[in-house]
Design a protein around this motif. Structure first.
Motif, PDB file in Angstrom:
ATOM      1  N   LEU A 100       1.201  -1.119   0.103  1.00 36.09           N
ATOM      2  CA  LEU A 100       0.307   0.214  -0.126  1.00 36.09           C
ATOM      3  C   LEU A 100       0.785   1.172  -0.178  1.00 36.09           C
ATOM      4  N   ASP A 101       1.935   0.596   0.363  1.00 40.72           N
ATOM      5  CA  ASP A 101       2.593   2.503   0.785  1.00 40.72           C
ATOM      6  C   ASP A 101       3.188   3.084  -0.917  1.00 40.72           C
ATOM      7  N   TYR A 102       3.137   1.729  -1.610  1.00 46.64           N
ATOM      8  CA  TYR A 102       4.342   2.291  -3.023  1.00 46.64           C
ATOM      9  C   TYR A 102       3.324   2.312  -4.199  1.00 46.64           C
ATOM     10  N   THR A 103       2.204   1.287  -3.963  1.00 48.84           N
ATOM     11  CA  THR A 103       0.965   1.782  -4.829  1.00 48.84           C
ATOM     12  C   THR A 103       0.876   2.423  -5.603  1.00 48.84           C
ATOM     13  N   ASP A 104       0.601   3.072  -6.910  1.00 48.59           N
ATOM     14  CA  ASP A 104      -0.431   4.032  -7.843  1.00 48.59           C
ATOM     15  C   ASP A 104      -2.407   3.878  -8.484  1.00 48.59           C
ATOM     16  N   PHE A 105      -2.011   1.534  -7.670  1.00 50.31           N
ATOM     17  CA  PHE A 105      -3.692   1.493  -8.175  1.00 50.31           C
ATOM     18  C   PHE A 105      -3.820   0.459  -7.122  1.00 50.31           C
ATOM     19  N   PHE A 106      -5.041   0.791  -6.565  1.00 47.74           N
ATOM     20  CA  PHE A 106      -5.546  -0.294  -5.107  1.00 47.74           C
ATOM     21  C   PHE A 106      -6.653  -0.668  -5.969  1.00 47.74           C
ATOM     22  N   LEU A 107      -7.046  -2.151  -6.875  1.00 48.80           N
ATOM     23  CA  LEU A 107      -8.463  -2.180  -7.075  1.00 48.80           C
ATOM     24  C   LEU A 107      -8.500  -3.400  -5.633  1.00 48.80           C
ATOM     25  N   CYS A 108      -9.474  -2.778  -5.013  1.00 48.53           N
ATOM     26  CA  CYS A 108     -10.314  -3.525  -4.265  1.00 48.53           C
ATOM     27  C   CYS A 108     -11.696  -4.608  -4.125  1.00 48.53           C
ATOM     28  N   PHE A 109     -11.446  -5.533  -4.064  1.00 50.85           N
ATOM     29  CA  PHE A 109     -13.058  -6.328  -4.998  1.00 50.85           C
ATOM     30  C   PHE A 109     -13.602  -6.659  -3.258  1.00 50.85           C
ATOM     31  N   GLY A 110     -14.737  -6.495  -3.176  1.00 55.48           N
ATOM     32  CA  GLY A 110     -15.567  -7.626  -2.336  1.00 55.48           C
ATOM     33  C   GLY A 110     -14.880  -7.246  -1.030  1.00 55.48           C
ATOM     34  N   ALA A 111     -14.299  -6.135  -0.358  1.00 52.09           N
ATOM     35  CA  ALA A 111     -13.994  -5.599   1.066  1.00 52.09           C
ATOM     36  C   ALA A 111     -14.284  -3.958   1.141  1.00 52.09           C
ATOM     37  N   ASN A 112     -14.099  -3.967   3.007  1.00 52.58           N
ATOM     38  CA  ASN A 112     -14.639  -2.798   2.916  1.00 52.58           C
ATOM     39  C   ASN A 112     -13.073  -2.578   3.447  1.00 52.58           C
ATOM     40  N   PRO A 113     -12.103  -2.394   3.652  1.00 51.41           N
ATOM     41  CA  PRO A 113     -10.550  -1.967   4.911  1.00 51.41           C
ATOM     42  C   PRO A 113     -11.080  -0.427   5.411  1.00 51.41           C
ATOM     43  N   LEU A 114     -11.950   0.323   5.684  1.00 52.03           N
ATOM     44  CA  LEU A 114     -11.927   1.686   6.117  1.00 52.03           C
ATOM     45  C   LEU A 114     -12.834   0.890   7.219  1.00 52.03           C
ATOM     46  N   VAL A 115     -13.566   0.403   6.902  1.00 53.84           N
ATOM     47  CA  VAL A 115     -14.134  -0.172   8.045  1.00 53.84           C
ATOM     48  C   VAL A 115     -13.773  -1.642   8.909  1.00 53.84           C
ATOM     49  N   SER A 116     -12.909  -2.186   8.215  1.00 52.99           N
ATOM     50  CA  SER A 116     -12.453  -3.729   8.697  1.00 52.99           C
ATOM     51  C   SER A 116     -10.399  -3.130   9.336  1.00 52.99           C
ATOM     52  N   HIS A 117     -10.301  -1.831   8.211  1.00 51.55           N
ATOM     53  CA  HIS A 117      -8.670  -2.023   8.352  1.00 51.55           C
ATOM     54  C   HIS A 117      -7.689  -3.419   8.118  1.00 51.55           C
ATOM     55  N   GLY A 118      -8.696  -3.939   6.854  1.00 48.73           N
ATOM     56  CA  GLY A 118      -7.490  -4.893   6.437  1.00 48.73           C
ATOM     57  C   GLY A 118      -7.600  -6.178   6.923  1.00 48.73           C
ATOM     58  N   SER A 119      -8.078  -7.700   5.511  1.00 48.12           N
ATOM     59  CA  SER A 119      -7.831  -8.443   6.801  1.00 48.12           C
ATOM     60  C   SER A 119      -6.712  -9.316   5.782  1.00 48.12           C
ATOM     61  N   LEU A 120      -5.857  -9.789   6.269  1.00 49.76           N
ATOM     62  CA  LEU A 120      -5.036 -10.719   5.743  1.00 49.76           C
ATOM     63  C   LEU A 120      -4.410  -9.128   4.972  1.00 49.76           C
TER      64      LEU A 120
ATOM     65  N   ALA B 292      -0.494   0.716 -15.325  1.00 52.72           N
ATOM     66  CA  ALA B 292      -0.387   2.026 -14.619  1.00 52.72           C
ATOM     67  C   ALA B 292       1.167   1.821 -13.461  1.00 52.72           C
ATOM     68  N   GLU B 293       1.672   2.203 -13.382  1.00 49.10           N
ATOM     69  CA  GLU B 293       3.232   2.354 -12.956  1.00 49.10           C
ATOM     70  C   GLU B 293       3.154   1.511 -11.655  1.00 49.10           C
ATOM     71  N   SER B 294       2.597   1.212 -10.990  1.00 51.49           N
ATOM     72  CA  SER B 294       2.590  -0.342  -9.916  1.00 51.49           C
ATOM     73  C   SER B 294       0.608  -0.330  -9.848  1.00 51.49           C
ATOM     74  N   ALA B 295       0.325  -1.112  -9.158  1.00 58.47           N
ATOM     75  CA  ALA B 295      -0.859  -1.948  -9.419  1.00 58.47           C
ATOM     76  C   ALA B 295      -1.423  -3.301  -8.194  1.00 58.47           C
ATOM     77  N   CYS B 296      -1.922  -3.221  -7.436  1.00 61.06           N
ATOM     78  CA  CYS B 296      -2.727  -4.530  -6.770  1.00 61.06           C
ATOM     79  C   CYS B 296      -3.545  -4.785  -6.929  1.00 61.06           C
ATOM     80  N   ALA B 297      -4.382  -5.763  -6.800  1.00 58.11           N
ATOM     81  CA  ALA B 297      -5.596  -6.254  -6.755  1.00 58.11           C
ATOM     82  C   ALA B 297      -5.215  -6.899  -5.079  1.00 58.11           C
ATOM     83  N   TYR B 298      -6.634  -6.863  -4.785  1.00 55.42           N
ATOM     84  CA  TYR B 298      -6.775  -7.063  -3.513  1.00 55.42           C
ATOM     85  C   TYR B 298      -8.403  -7.519  -3.446  1.00 55.42           C
ATOM     86  N   GLY B 299      -8.720  -8.252  -2.830  1.00 56.29           N
ATOM     87  CA  GLY B 299     -10.131  -9.397  -2.316  1.00 56.29           C
ATOM     88  C   GLY B 299      -9.868  -9.400  -1.156  1.00 56.29           C
TER      89      GLY B 299
END
Length: 702
Positions: free
Chosen positions: A161-181, A289-296
């Motif tokens: 997260l500290d370096y990515t340019d594109f965070f693609l988030c499927f089926g998660a709500n990290p502002l509430v869950s604070h991230g899981s896995l 994107a220069e850098s990207a990550c897909a997360y679900g």
């Protein structure tokens, strides 16, 4: 009056934020964020502060209780309880074999490092394979995908997260869950920093969650994510956007390309609810994107074809060259490398065992949904005694009514818990355990999911209230009463684990050294990259060192998905949701009951108008296995055709505030037949369940 402030860390969710607890005369009075914590840096969510109320709750069980199996309990001594339990377990083993005794651990138990180890040691020591937990219920499809991709069920990449340019988030709500896995005490800041430096955060979800509301939102039909990802992969292959890095890191790319060749954005736009132009653009933007990550997360793990969903998620990262690179998805580097340990002891094997009922693969432990059938189905291995450790499966497991029926037929039900819950009100014994503020602990088991690894030891913040005992004491005493030598203490084993691990040996870490940092200590900064080839080679014992994108059993599910009849356009699909101040069921007695603040069913205005329903009205929610009356909130936070209800409500037992919140146990309405399970992971369909909503024609509740 003696006043102190004690540093510790929260053990409610994986973020494990640093806390400062105000203590007056041995009683915790307030909890704040710890600004000196290496991860959360002073941030903390409202759930953490609620632990003051949980710890001091007068309705907590603080002395051992013996039950009459009808909801009645009387206090007993620890010796009386433990002697009787040990004798009855011995009898069960003698008469029916060790697998007649099972163990189930819930959320709080999973955050007690020593307690989890010792309860597992107890069930192993009696020779039982019946170890169940809440974790496989929402994660086993992720683990199954990791097996096919990496050769290790517990190897799960996390967004850098500290370096990515594109965070693609499927089926998660990290502002509430604070991230899981994806563990971090400052996920909110990390996401904000992505857009602040010119990057993008895109959330794919049927609901306009807090995270989707804050960033870009792509609204998708529940459970259709695998089709959307397959269409994105089609675009990447069709437009030659595959990264040169992919060929060096993966096999089976041509097989994957062939599998998605016919899945054009146009061909699935009706199924996904996402117009073709949006999919073409999203795929191009992600790939370039220069850098990207897909997360679900849970939205992928609990829908239809969930193993396929998680598999295609990682495929997006691989083909775009974003696997194992800075700003893409990386592989955790905690103080203890649990995936490597599991590989050494053979715990990463996939489908080495199958459920006795249904013959589905067991991935990451036994599924809680099958526990009812294991109790009710006669034959060798039938479960007759169950230990619950801080778990409430009647509230959290699909087919909950069946589990209630099963618990009534047990020869022995023992619960290690803080409350009389709907799961343990049928118990023979409830053995009171402390809250996390009342026990020592060390954070190790979530290190592999930390975006910046850290570790912390904590002493108990306050003395234990009443006559409570830790799980290590309870299960240790049971083993002694059953003439089983527990061996070294859990802390000795944990210290050995730290010392002999690769990082511990190389960097000189010990449990005593960790204790020198009461606010926690960061472990070397950024997660390393360039490690996946070596890790896969280790997991597969040299058979390969690349990701497998051509796994036939998984890709075959794509054809199965495409051949299924799509949902009726007028049908409704049920999904769950999470609240910032709530997690599962175990904190519900600490939440103040506010007028109109109980659990409600979210219903889109278009669907409400078609049914003549208004906000505040009580309606009947019906599935293929039952129905229940719920209160409606009409809102465009869900897309048309989607309804949302939180799980974990509809309480009974001895916690009055939890009961006052009302609501229903939604898991009693979730189908639990084997045909609904994912054959690759054994996962239940929990998001995307077909339902009907019918007005009761009663006056709205105001």
């Amino acid at each position: 009056m003696t006043r102190t402030t004690v540093p510790s860390y929260c053990r409610i969710c994986e973020a494990s934020c640093g806390i400062l607890a105000d203590v007056e005369d041995g009683r915790v009075t307030a909890i704040h964020g710890d600004p000196d914590h290496p991860s959360s840096r002073g941030l903390m969510c409202p759930k953490g502060s609620l632990m003051v109320k949980v710890t001091n709750d007068p309705e907590r069980v603080t002395t051992p209780l013996r039950g009459d199996r009808k909801g009645g309990f009387v206090p007993v001594s620890w010796d009386e309880a433990l002697d009787d339990i040990a004798a009855r377990v011995k009898t069960l083993i003698a008469d029916h074999g060790p697998n007649s005794v099972a163990y189930y651990s819930g959320n709080p138990a999973g955050f007690s490092m020593a307690g989890h180890m010792w309860s597992k040691k107890f069930i192993d020591s009696i020779g039982s394979k019946g170890s169940y937990s809440a974790a496989p219920q929402d994660t086993s499809s992720r683990w199954a995908a990791s097996h096919f991709l990496y050769g290790n069920t517990h190897e799960v990449p996390l967004p850098d997260l500290d370096y990515t340019d594109f965070f693609l988030c499927f089926g998660a709500n990290p502002l509430v869950s604070h991230g899981s896995l994806m563990s971090s005490g400052r996920t909110r800041n990390q996401l904000a920093n992505i857009t602040a430096r010119g990057g993008r955060v895109v959330v794919v979800d049927p609901a306009r969650t807090q995270t989707a509301e804050t960033y870009e939102h792509v609204s998708v039909v529940p459970s259709s994510d695998p089709l959307l990802m397959a269409a994105m992969l089609h675009v990447i292959f069709a437009e030659n956007l595959v990264s040169p890095r992919a060929d060096a890191s993966a096999i089976g790319i041509d097989t994957l390309a062939a599998a998605v060749q016919s899945v054009t954005p146009e061909s699935v736009q009706d199924r996904t609810g996402v117009d073709a132009e949006t999919v073409w653009t999203l795929a191009r933007d992600f790939a370039t994107a220069e850098s990207a990550c897909a997360y679900g997360r849970l939205g992928l793990c609990r829908g239809e074809f969930p193993t396929l969903a998680n598999y295609l998620l990682d495929a997006l990262n691989v083909v775009t060259g974003n696997l194992d690179r800075r700003g893409g998805v990386v592989f955790g580097s905690g103080l203890v490398d649990f995936p490597a340990i599991n590989a050494k002891v053979g715990r990463t094997s996939y489908s080495s065992t199958f459920t006795r009922v249904g013959s589905l693969p067991e991935v990451g432990g036994r599924k809680p949904w099958v526990l009812a059938e294991e109790i009710l189905t006669p034959g060798e291995g039938q479960v007759r005694g169950v230990f619950l450790a801080s778990g409430n499966p009647v509230s959290s497991t699909p087919g909950a009514a069946r589990l209630e029926e099963a618990f009534d037929q047990l020869d022995l039900l023992v619960s290690v818990d803080m409350y009389v819950t709907e799961s343990n009100e049928r118990a023979d014994y409830i053995l009171p355990s402390p809250t996390f503020l009342e026990r020592a602990d060390v954070l190790l088991n979530f290190g592999g999911g930390m975006t910046r690894p850290w570790v912390q030891w904590t002493e108990p913040v306050v003395p234990r209230i009443g006559d409570t005992r830790e799980e290590t004491e309870i299960f240790g005493e049971l083993m002694r009463r059953m003439d089983v030598a527990p061996g070294p203490s859990p802390w000795e084993l944990i210290d050995t684990m730290i010392r002999t691990g690769d990082r511990g040996a190389a960097e000189g870490w010990t449990l005593d050294r960790i204790k020198e940092h009461p606010h926690g200590v960061e472990l070397g900064g950024d997660v390393p990259v360039g490690v996946i080839a070596q890790r896969i080679s280790t997991y597969t014992k040299g058979a390969r060192d690349t990701v497998d994108l051509g796994a036939g059993p998984v890709l075959a599910q794509l054809d199965q998905f495409l051949s299924k009849e799509p949902p009726d356009p007028d049908s409704l699909l049920l999904i769950s949701r999470r609240h910032l101040r709530s997690i599962n069921s175990w904190m519900h007695n600490a939440r103040k009951v506010r007028p109109g603040g109980g659990p409600t069913l979210y219903l889109h205005p278009k669907d409400a108008r078609a049914r003549g329903i208004e906000t505040g009205e009580t309606v009947t929610l019906t599935t293929s296995v039952g129905s229940g009356d719920v209160v409606v909130t009409v809102t465009d936070e869900v897309r048309p055709g989607t309804v949302s209800y939180p799980h974990g409500w509809g309480h009974s037992g001895g916690w009055s505030t939890a009961i006052e919140h009302g609501g229903i146990n939604i898991n009693k309405l979730i189908p639990n037949d084997i045909e609904t399970k994912d054959p690759l992971s054994g996962m239940s369909l929990l998001d995307g369940v077909r339902v009907t909503v019918t007005a009761k024609k009663s006056a709205p509740q105001r």
